[in-house]
Design a protein around this motif. Structure first.
Motif, PDB file in Angstrom:
ATOM      1  N   UNK B 162      -0.668   4.344   6.487  1.00 27.34           N
ATOM      2  CA  UNK B 162       0.396   4.020   5.553  1.00 27.34           C
ATOM      3  C   UNK B 162       1.393   3.144   6.304  1.00 27.34           C
ATOM      4  N   UNK B 163       1.773   2.043   5.702  1.00 24.65           N
ATOM      5  CA  UNK B 163       2.755   1.172   6.342  1.00 24.65           C
ATOM      6  C   UNK B 163       3.973   1.092   5.448  1.00 24.65           C
ATOM      7  N   UNK B 164       5.132   1.344   6.020  1.00 20.98           N
ATOM      8  CA  UNK B 164       6.350   1.269   5.228  1.00 20.98           C
ATOM      9  C   UNK B 164       7.286   0.242   5.823  1.00 20.98           C
ATOM     10  N   UNK B 165       8.530   0.323   5.404  1.00 24.58           N
ATOM     11  CA  UNK B 165       9.555  -0.554   5.982  1.00 24.58           C
ATOM     12  C   UNK B 165       9.500  -1.974   5.456  1.00 24.58           C
ATOM     13  N   UNK B 167      10.793  -2.975   2.688  1.00 27.49           N
ATOM     14  CA  UNK B 167      12.075  -3.292   2.052  1.00 27.49           C
ATOM     15  C   UNK B 167      12.961  -4.078   3.004  1.00 27.49           C
ATOM     16  N   UNK B 252       3.055  -4.527  -6.302  1.00 26.80           N
ATOM     17  CA  UNK B 252       3.194  -3.102  -5.997  1.00 26.80           C
ATOM     18  C   UNK B 252       3.773  -2.864  -4.602  1.00 26.80           C
ATOM     19  N   UNK B 255       7.421  -3.756  -4.718  1.00 28.82           N
ATOM     20  CA  UNK B 255       8.201  -2.827  -5.540  1.00 28.82           C
ATOM     21  C   UNK B 255       8.309  -1.462  -4.861  1.00 28.82           C
ATOM     22  N   UNK B 256       7.226  -1.035  -4.188  1.00 35.30           N
ATOM     23  CA  UNK B 256       7.227   0.297  -3.580  1.00 35.30           C
ATOM     24  C   UNK B 256       7.762   0.265  -2.153  1.00 35.30           C
ATOM     25  N   UNK B 257       7.747  -0.906  -1.525  1.00 36.39           N
ATOM     26  CA  UNK B 257       8.230  -1.010  -0.148  1.00 36.39           C
ATOM     27  C   UNK B 257       7.263  -0.451   0.873  1.00 36.39           C
ATOM     28  N   UNK B 258       6.054  -0.103   0.430  1.00 37.48           N
ATOM     29  CA  UNK B 258       5.079   0.447   1.369  1.00 37.48           C
ATOM     30  C   UNK B 258       3.662   0.130   0.901  1.00 37.48           C
ATOM     31  N   UNK B 260      -0.499   1.570   1.374  1.00 37.57           N
ATOM     32  CA  UNK B 260      -1.253   2.771   1.707  1.00 37.57           C
ATOM     33  C   UNK B 260      -2.723   2.401   1.523  1.00 37.57           C
TER      34      UNK B 260
END
Lengths: 341, 342
Positions: B162-165, B167, B252, B255-258, B260
């Motif tokens: 999962x990659x986030x950040x 935003x 997506x 919008x989700x900022x991540x 998966x």
């Protein structure tokens, strides 16, 4: 007639040859082994791991899990396994189906046992389906360490010990902690319906918080649906002042749904970098860490020490629940980026 | 003169009602009205009828709809693409990896994802045409392979799934509002959906390519005999479905900022279901994009509507399944009635 005799004579001679050869090879192997042992003993002071009953390079461990490698949680477990492999110099094979499938996991047990491993590490998510497989391995003299799932049955099945978090108890602790912070009524977001451990977390949480918790199921693979669903559910339940997600797949979209909403206290099971940042910045109350890196690392280490020295920790080795709060979040962030937390 | 032209005995007069009843999108429109009425009655007082409520289900419908438009066209042309769900995961991860790991600008990451998708679509189409294997099998293989590649490479590069950040990494980028902005309080994905559906409808109803699409799905041999480039039509549509999945991934992820590795799972089936609810035949040769638009709308309303009702979400999939069956049965019934009454 003569042909027949010829054949039988040939057979005998071939058999004899084979026998003689076998003895010869076995003898050579013995000699070789003795020689090796001798040289090992000579340099044992700096060849860590080569003493004991077997050399570590010969240790082959089968890791049988119900957790797909794609899952954020299990990806950290696998990182723990890989690290243990590297540190200890043993080899580990990880077997898990892409999506939870009882027959597939049973098959994995069978082929793991057939490969005659030094030891088996196993999650027993379904005791009646996988319990007999563990028993079969134990009866064949293969040492088994259980982890993550199967807390109630590990002793009965004859496993050496159990590594993991008791999901129900972790839920209870989470509920208590949330109640302490003043939450009266909570909503629980389940991102993967039908997973037993998630239900146990919810049941424990409900007990810990004093009964006032309601579960909502969402599709964890569609973040937009989760985010909008949580928003709607909060409007539907205006009395709710606490929110718990059962994993990162639910937690990240929920963070978005709560943007600008400071009234709701939010916590989650399991970690991800954003979750930790949110905890550090005070947007989340806490995150429950079951330190699953250890669930990969320790079973491999325990099996290694057992196979090599017949040593193993006795009983349950708990890896959680550990809480990440505002105080320690910063330190955990870098570890999370490396896939260790 | 005008009199004789309208009274041409070769052209049968069809009444307005019957003409309308035989439209493929009828059941979907009626179904959408039915579902809307249901939730308006059951959950009208809990925000379903507010603008915020509409934005909630329209956004979910729009994201599915972006992929459903080309999927329905491909189905009318007689083929399936089961790899779109995996493509959403793969393209989304490619965008996230590009931005957060390789330090690419956002436009380059999105462009790379779209080029990658186009190549996969080309491959899908080419293999289907060359080997004469059913597209169901070819794209099923691609479904697994793409998902596996996504998981494998992501784990290899980041040790996580999962990659986030995103935003913070894409903050201030002019591309953000295009994919994940809002227009008058509504997510911009709804505009993407409506524009794509309009283009799809125009292509299908008003262009030669649209005629070819019906021909390719209805009777490919006959179509070939009259000079329709069936292979080219199909390959083009395979590229379109894959690229639409990359487009959805961009929407997506931003919008989700991540991102998966499991994003988009089951989306291929939802897109097929939305198309079928919308009156597209599983066997090809018949259907409409407008129907598919309403099919996606039904899906979005059902999926988000259940949160408004406060009904135990354990029953959500039952609800979706029954809705799907009812819509298709209704569709069949109407079409049969309309054709029997001739």
């Amino acid at each position: 007639m003569s042909g027949e005799r010829e054949t039988s004579r040939m057979q005998i001679s071939r058999r004899d040859l084979l026998r003689a050869g076998g003895v010869g090879i076995a003898g050579a192997a013995l000699l070789g082994a003795a020689g090796c042992g001798g040289s090992q003993r000579a340099s044992s002071s700096n060849s860590g791991g080569k003493q004991g009953l077997v050399s570590r390079g010969d240790i082959h461990i089968e890791f049988i899990s119900h957790g797909p490698a794609s899952d954020p949680f299990w990806s950290v477990v696998i990182n723990g396994i890989n690290q243990a492999e590297k540190d200890l110099g043993v080899s580990v094979k990880y077997r898990a189906p892409d999506t939870y499938s009882v027959p597939q996991i049973q098959q994995n047990f069978d082929s793991a046992i057939a490969s005659n491993p030094s030891g088996i590490a196993a999650t027993v998510a379904d005791p009646s389906a996988f319990g007999p497989k563990v028993k079969k391995a134990v009866s064949k003299g293969i040492p088994v360490v259980m982890l993550n799932a199967g807390l109630d049955v590990w002793q009965k099945l004859g496993a050496l010990n159990y590594v993991g978090q008791t999901e129900y108890q972790a839920g209870v602790e989470a509920g208590k902690k949330m109640a302490q912070s003043g939450v009266k009524s909570a909503l629980v977001i389940n991102h993967q319906q039908g997973v037993v451990t998630l239900d146990q977390r919810f049941e424990g949480f409900k007990k810990g918080i004093g009964g006032n918790a309601k579960q909502i199921a969402v599709n964890g693979n569609d973040p937009t649906a989760v985010r909008n669903g949580v928003k709607t559910a909060l409007k539907q339940n205006p009395g709710v002042d606490g929110l718990l997600t059962l994993g990162p797949q639910g937690a990240l979209p929920t963070l978005q749904a709560l943007k600008g909403n400071n009234r709701i206290k939010f916590a989650t099971f399991d970690l991800a970098p954003e979750i930790l940042r949110a905890v550090r910045d005070g947007r989340m109350l806490f995150a429950i860490d079951q330190q699953q890196f250890l669930q990969g690392y320790l079973p491999v280490a325990f099996l290694t020490t057992y196979v090599q020295y017949l040593l193993h920790p006795i009983g349950v080795v708990p890896t959680g629940p550990a809480f990440v709060t505002k105080d320690n979040a910063q330190k955990v962030i870098s570890l999370s980026k490396e896939g260790i937390r | 003169m005008a009199q004789t032209a309208t009274a041409d005995e070769r052209v049968r007069q069809v009444g307005f009602l019957r003409r309308w009843l035989t439209r493929p999108e009828l059941a979907a429109v009626a179904g959408a009205v039915l579902v809307f009425a249901f939730f308006a009655i059951v959950a009208g007082d809990s925000g379903f009828l507010t603008l915020g409520g509409a934005a909630s289900y329209l956004e979910v419908a729009a994201q599915l709809g972006v992929v459903t438009v080309p999927v329905s066209l491909l189905m009318i042309a007689g083929e399936f693409d089961l790899s779109v769900g995996s493509m959403v995961g793969a393209a989304g991860m490619l965008i996230a990896l590009g931005v957060t790991q390789f330090g690419w600008p956002l436009w380059l990451s999105i462009a790379a994802a779209i080029v990658f998708a186009a190549l996969v679509g080309l491959f899908n189409g080419y293999v289907v045409i060359k080997t004469r294997l059913h597209s169901f099998i070819v794209t099923l293989g691609m479904l697994f392979a793409l998902r596996g590649l996504t998981i494998g490479f992501t784990r290899l590069i980041t040790s996580r799934t999962q990659i986030g950040g995103l935003d913070s990494a894409t903050h201030g980028s002019p591309l953000r509002p295009i994919f994940a902005g809002t227009v008058g309080g509504f997510p911009v994905s709804i505009i993407w959906w409506l524009v794509l559906a309009a283009i799809g409808t125009w292509v299908l109803q008003r262009t030669v390519f649209g005629n070819w699409t019906f021909g390719a799905g209805g009777d490919p041999d006959a179509a070939r005999n009259v000079g329709v480039p069936v292979d080219r039509v199909k390959i083009t549509l395979f590229v379109c479905t894959a690229v639409s999945a990359a487009l959805l991934a961009a929407i997506q992820v931003l919008a989700a900022g991540s991102a998966d590795v499991l994003r988009g799972e089951n989306l291929e089936l939802q897109a097929i279901a939305a198309s079928v609810i919308g009156g597209v035949l599983l066997t090809g040769g018949y259907g409409s994009v407008v129907g598919a638009l309403f099919g996606a709308l039904i899906f979005g309303m059902v999926q988000q509507g259940i949160f408004f009702t406060g009904v135990n979400t354990d029953w959500f999939l039952v609800f979706v399944g029954v809705m799907l069956l009812v819509a298709v049965l209704f569709n069949n019934y109407i079409r049969k009635r309309a054709s029997e009454a001739r």
